[in-house]
Write a protein that holds these residues in place. Structure first.
Motif, PDB file in Angstrom:
ATOM      1  N   LEU A 175     -17.390 -74.036  46.933  1.00 55.26           N
ATOM      2  CA  LEU A 175     -17.631 -73.390  45.641  1.00 55.26           C
ATOM      3  C   LEU A 175     -18.026 -74.450  44.613  1.00 55.26           C
ATOM      4  O   LEU A 175     -17.312 -75.445  44.441  1.00 55.26           O
ATOM      5  CB  LEU A 175     -16.346 -72.686  45.180  1.00 55.26           C
ATOM      6  N   ILE A 176     -19.141 -74.241  43.946  1.00 59.58           N
ATOM      7  CA  ILE A 176     -19.554 -75.200  42.909  1.00 59.58           C
ATOM      8  C   ILE A 176     -18.706 -74.975  41.665  1.00 59.58           C
ATOM      9  O   ILE A 176     -18.696 -73.882  41.088  1.00 59.58           O
ATOM     10  CB  ILE A 176     -21.064 -75.075  42.615  1.00 59.58           C
ATOM     11  N   GLU A 177     -17.969 -76.013  41.289  1.00 61.89           N
ATOM     12  CA  GLU A 177     -16.983 -75.901  40.207  1.00 61.89           C
ATOM     13  C   GLU A 177     -17.664 -75.974  38.834  1.00 61.89           C
ATOM     14  O   GLU A 177     -18.448 -76.879  38.590  1.00 61.89           O
ATOM     15  CB  GLU A 177     -15.938 -77.020  40.376  1.00 61.89           C
ATOM     16  N   GLN A 178     -17.342 -75.035  37.988  1.00 65.79           N
ATOM     17  CA  GLN A 178     -17.992 -74.938  36.684  1.00 65.79           C
ATOM     18  C   GLN A 178     -17.034 -75.173  35.517  1.00 65.79           C
ATOM     19  O   GLN A 178     -17.463 -75.227  34.369  1.00 65.79           O
ATOM     20  CB  GLN A 178     -18.618 -73.538  36.525  1.00 65.79           C
ATOM     21  N   ASN A 179     -15.734 -75.258  35.788  1.00 66.39           N
ATOM     22  CA  ASN A 179     -14.766 -75.413  34.694  1.00 66.39           C
ATOM     23  C   ASN A 179     -13.970 -76.704  34.797  1.00 66.39           C
ATOM     24  O   ASN A 179     -13.916 -77.480  33.849  1.00 66.39           O
ATOM     25  CB  ASN A 179     -13.787 -74.233  34.686  1.00 66.39           C
ATOM     26  N   TYR A 197      -6.389 -87.144  43.316  1.00 69.17           N
ATOM     27  CA  TYR A 197      -6.325 -86.098  44.347  1.00 69.17           C
ATOM     28  C   TYR A 197      -5.368 -85.007  43.895  1.00 69.17           C
ATOM     29  O   TYR A 197      -5.643 -83.817  44.087  1.00 69.17           O
ATOM     30  CB  TYR A 197      -5.961 -86.738  45.700  1.00 69.17           C
ATOM     31  N   ALA A 198      -4.264 -85.403  43.257  1.00 66.74           N
ATOM     32  CA  ALA A 198      -3.314 -84.415  42.734  1.00 66.74           C
ATOM     33  C   ALA A 198      -4.041 -83.471  41.777  1.00 66.74           C
ATOM     34  O   ALA A 198      -3.840 -82.258  41.799  1.00 66.74           O
ATOM     35  CB  ALA A 198      -2.168 -85.118  42.020  1.00 66.74           C
ATOM     36  N   GLY A 199      -4.924 -84.033  40.962  1.00 65.50           N
ATOM     37  CA  GLY A 199      -5.663 -83.238  39.981  1.00 65.50           C
ATOM     38  C   GLY A 199      -6.653 -82.268  40.612  1.00 65.50           C
ATOM     39  O   GLY A 199      -7.111 -81.324  39.954  1.00 65.50           O
ATOM     40  N   GLN A 200      -6.985 -82.488  41.879  1.00 68.11           N
ATOM     41  CA  GLN A 200      -7.944 -81.604  42.550  1.00 68.11           C
ATOM     42  C   GLN A 200      -7.261 -80.403  43.202  1.00 68.11           C
ATOM     43  O   GLN A 200      -7.921 -79.420  43.528  1.00 68.11           O
ATOM     44  CB  GLN A 200      -8.683 -82.357  43.669  1.00 68.11           C
ATOM     45  N   PHE A 201      -5.947 -80.529  43.452  1.00 68.15           N
ATOM     46  CA  PHE A 201      -5.306 -79.495  44.268  1.00 68.15           C
ATOM     47  C   PHE A 201      -5.360 -78.110  43.615  1.00 68.15           C
ATOM     48  O   PHE A 201      -5.631 -77.122  44.296  1.00 68.15           O
ATOM     49  CB  PHE A 201      -3.836 -79.872  44.574  1.00 68.15           C
ATOM     50  N   TYR A 202      -5.100 -78.058  42.312  1.00 61.57           N
ATOM     51  CA  TYR A 202      -5.058 -76.734  41.669  1.00 61.57           C
ATOM     52  C   TYR A 202      -6.430 -76.043  41.670  1.00 61.57           C
ATOM     53  O   TYR A 202      -6.555 -74.911  42.173  1.00 61.57           O
ATOM     54  CB  TYR A 202      -4.453 -76.861  40.261  1.00 61.57           C
ATOM     55  N   PRO A 203      -7.491 -76.694  41.161  1.00 62.58           N
ATOM     56  CA  PRO A 203      -8.809 -76.033  41.241  1.00 62.58           C
ATOM     57  C   PRO A 203      -9.230 -75.724  42.678  1.00 62.58           C
ATOM     58  O   PRO A 203      -9.861 -74.685  42.925  1.00 62.58           O
ATOM     59  CB  PRO A 203      -9.775 -77.048  40.619  1.00 62.58           C
ATOM     60  N   THR A 204      -8.846 -76.582  43.625  1.00 65.91           N
ATOM     61  CA  THR A 204      -9.209 -76.320  45.029  1.00 65.91           C
ATOM     62  C   THR A 204      -8.478 -75.079  45.534  1.00 65.91           C
ATOM     63  O   THR A 204      -9.058 -74.246  46.234  1.00 65.91           O
ATOM     64  CB  THR A 204      -8.886 -77.553  45.913  1.00 65.91           C
ATOM     65  N   ILE A 208      -9.852 -71.725  47.194  1.00 67.78           N
ATOM     66  CA  ILE A 208      -9.359 -71.212  48.484  1.00 67.78           C
ATOM     67  C   ILE A 208      -8.969 -69.741  48.340  1.00 67.78           C
ATOM     68  O   ILE A 208      -9.285 -68.915  49.188  1.00 67.78           O
ATOM     69  CB  ILE A 208      -8.179 -72.080  48.995  1.00 67.78           C
ATOM     70  N   ASP A 209      -8.320 -69.419  47.211  1.00 73.20           N
ATOM     71  CA  ASP A 209      -7.924 -68.026  46.964  1.00 73.20           C
ATOM     72  C   ASP A 209      -9.138 -67.096  46.927  1.00 73.20           C
ATOM     73  O   ASP A 209      -9.024 -65.906  47.192  1.00 73.20           O
ATOM     74  CB  ASP A 209      -7.154 -67.913  45.634  1.00 73.20           C
TER      75      ASP A 209
END
Ligand code: PLP
Ligand code: COI
Length: 350
Positions: A175-179, A197-204, A208-209
């Motif tokens: 998914l191309i992230e826009q926010n 990497y911790a900062g990536q987990f939530y948007p990732t 995934i959802d």
């Protein structure tokens, strides 16, 4: 450097490991390397059985996240010789990360001699199955104590290893992230800092959802330029040209990325290192000129992308008979495992 002391394990786990069904980074070899920084100097590393470590709750790693890592692999060839791939590049980048996080730089001998000694001790842990390797994790984190928001006065350098198979099971949907942003100008995106990497987990997880596997990171300012694929650098092929973005403050200078650029040039593939936009790849997908998209990194090697999502629309990549991604993946893995001649002087025998 003094001689590295080795304390061997008395209870090896190796017989309990199913080397034919390895996941990624889930089982750990018998030994680890440990080296402390205290009173302004790094000590001689030691090799000890893989075991828990003890830290005070006041250690600065827990409060201010001073922690960096590297990701590399050791391979066995058919003669059972052990190989590393461009370890000097990992060492250089480790110290680039250290500097950015105000962590004292590590002497080269501690890293290289320590790693080689560990690989000798745990040689039996290096898988021989096709597509498997020993994933190597050098880390440094702040053990020095205090609540003052300033660099710690003590650190631990460690190397742990994990016999591993593929990182991704198959092609991925991204998914191309826009926010959200992974990194920003002047930030730490070019460092392998744990916090990145911790900062990536939530948007990732949000992606995934929605049914995707990974996020494609865009620039923090306009969200128009494509920058990285999760924890990988990203390549696209438009018609016959392979394109990847230039590295910057915001992008990790990937060793797989730069190796692929050299291999592609050697194979006569047209290569462009330039910025490219979401609009460009959406247009290229619509007009049929977007042929391939893939991520590149040590863990996943080359990970072909099947579909990318952008603003509620999914764009499928074509199914190709002979994708460039697979051609490049085979060549780099053949070099890494000493199956193909290393014209570039990248591999190091241990
Ligand atoms: N980009 C990020 C954010 C990464 O974490 C990694 C993984 O190491 C890469 C790119 C690829 O770098 P390399 O090829 O050196 O593993
Ligand atoms: C690697 O490719 O080695 C990485 O460090 C990425 C990782 C977060 C799995």
């Amino acid at each position: 450097m003094n001689t590295i002391k080795v304390t061997p394990t008395t209870t090896s786990k190796i017989d309990s490991i199913d080397f034919k069904n390895l996941g990624f980074g889930t089982v750990f070899s018998d030994h680890m390397l440990v080296c402390d920084y205290k009173n302004g100097a790094w000590s001689t590393p030691e090799i000890v059985p893989f075991q828990p470590i003890s830290l005070m709750p006041s250690a600065k790693i827990f409060h201010y996240g001073q922690s960096i890592f590297e990701g590399m692999k050791a391979y066995k060839d058919t003669d059972k010789k052990t190989w590393l791939f461009r370890p000097d590049e990992n060492f250089k980048r480790f110290n680039i990360s250290a500097k950015r996080l105000s962590i004292p730089e590590l002497p080269e001998a501690v890293f290289m001699e320590g790693l080689k000694a560990l690989l000798k001790v745990d040689e039996q842990w290096i898988p021989t199955q096709d597509g498997s390797s020993l994933y190597i994790r050098p880390i440094i984190f702040a053990t020095g104590e205090g609540f003052h928001a300033s660099p710690a006065d003590a650190y631990k350098f460690m190397i742990c290893t994990a016999p591993s198979g593929a990182y991704f099971a198959g092609k991925v949907k991204v998914l191309i992230e826009q926010n959200y942003s992974r990194s920003a100008n002047g930030g730490v995106g070019y460092a392998k800092a744990g916090g990145n990497y911790a900062g990536q987990f939530y948007p990732t997880q949000l992606a995934i959802d929605k049914g995707y596997d990974q996020v494609i990171w865009t620039d923090d300012n306009t969200h128009e330029y494509i920058e990285e694929a999760g924890a990988m650098n990203i390549f696209v092929r438009i018609n016959d040209t392979l394109i990847t973005g230039p590295t910057s403050d915001r992008i990790l200078d990937g060793i797989t990325r730069k190796s692929i650029l050299d291999i592609a040039k050697d194979e006569g593939i047209k290569v462009e290192v330039r910025k490219f936009t979401v609009t460009e790849i959406v247009e290229a997908s619509k007009n049929g000129s977007l042929k391939e998209m893939f991520g590149a990194g040590t863990a996943a090697v080359i990970s072909p992308i099947a579909t990318f999502g952008f603003k509620d629309t999914d764009y499928d990549l074509p199914e190709l008979e002979n994708p460039v991604a697979l051609q490049l993946k085979k060549r780099i893995m053949d070099i890494q495992t000493n199956k193909a001649e290393d014209l570039f002087g990248w591999t190091v025998n241990v």
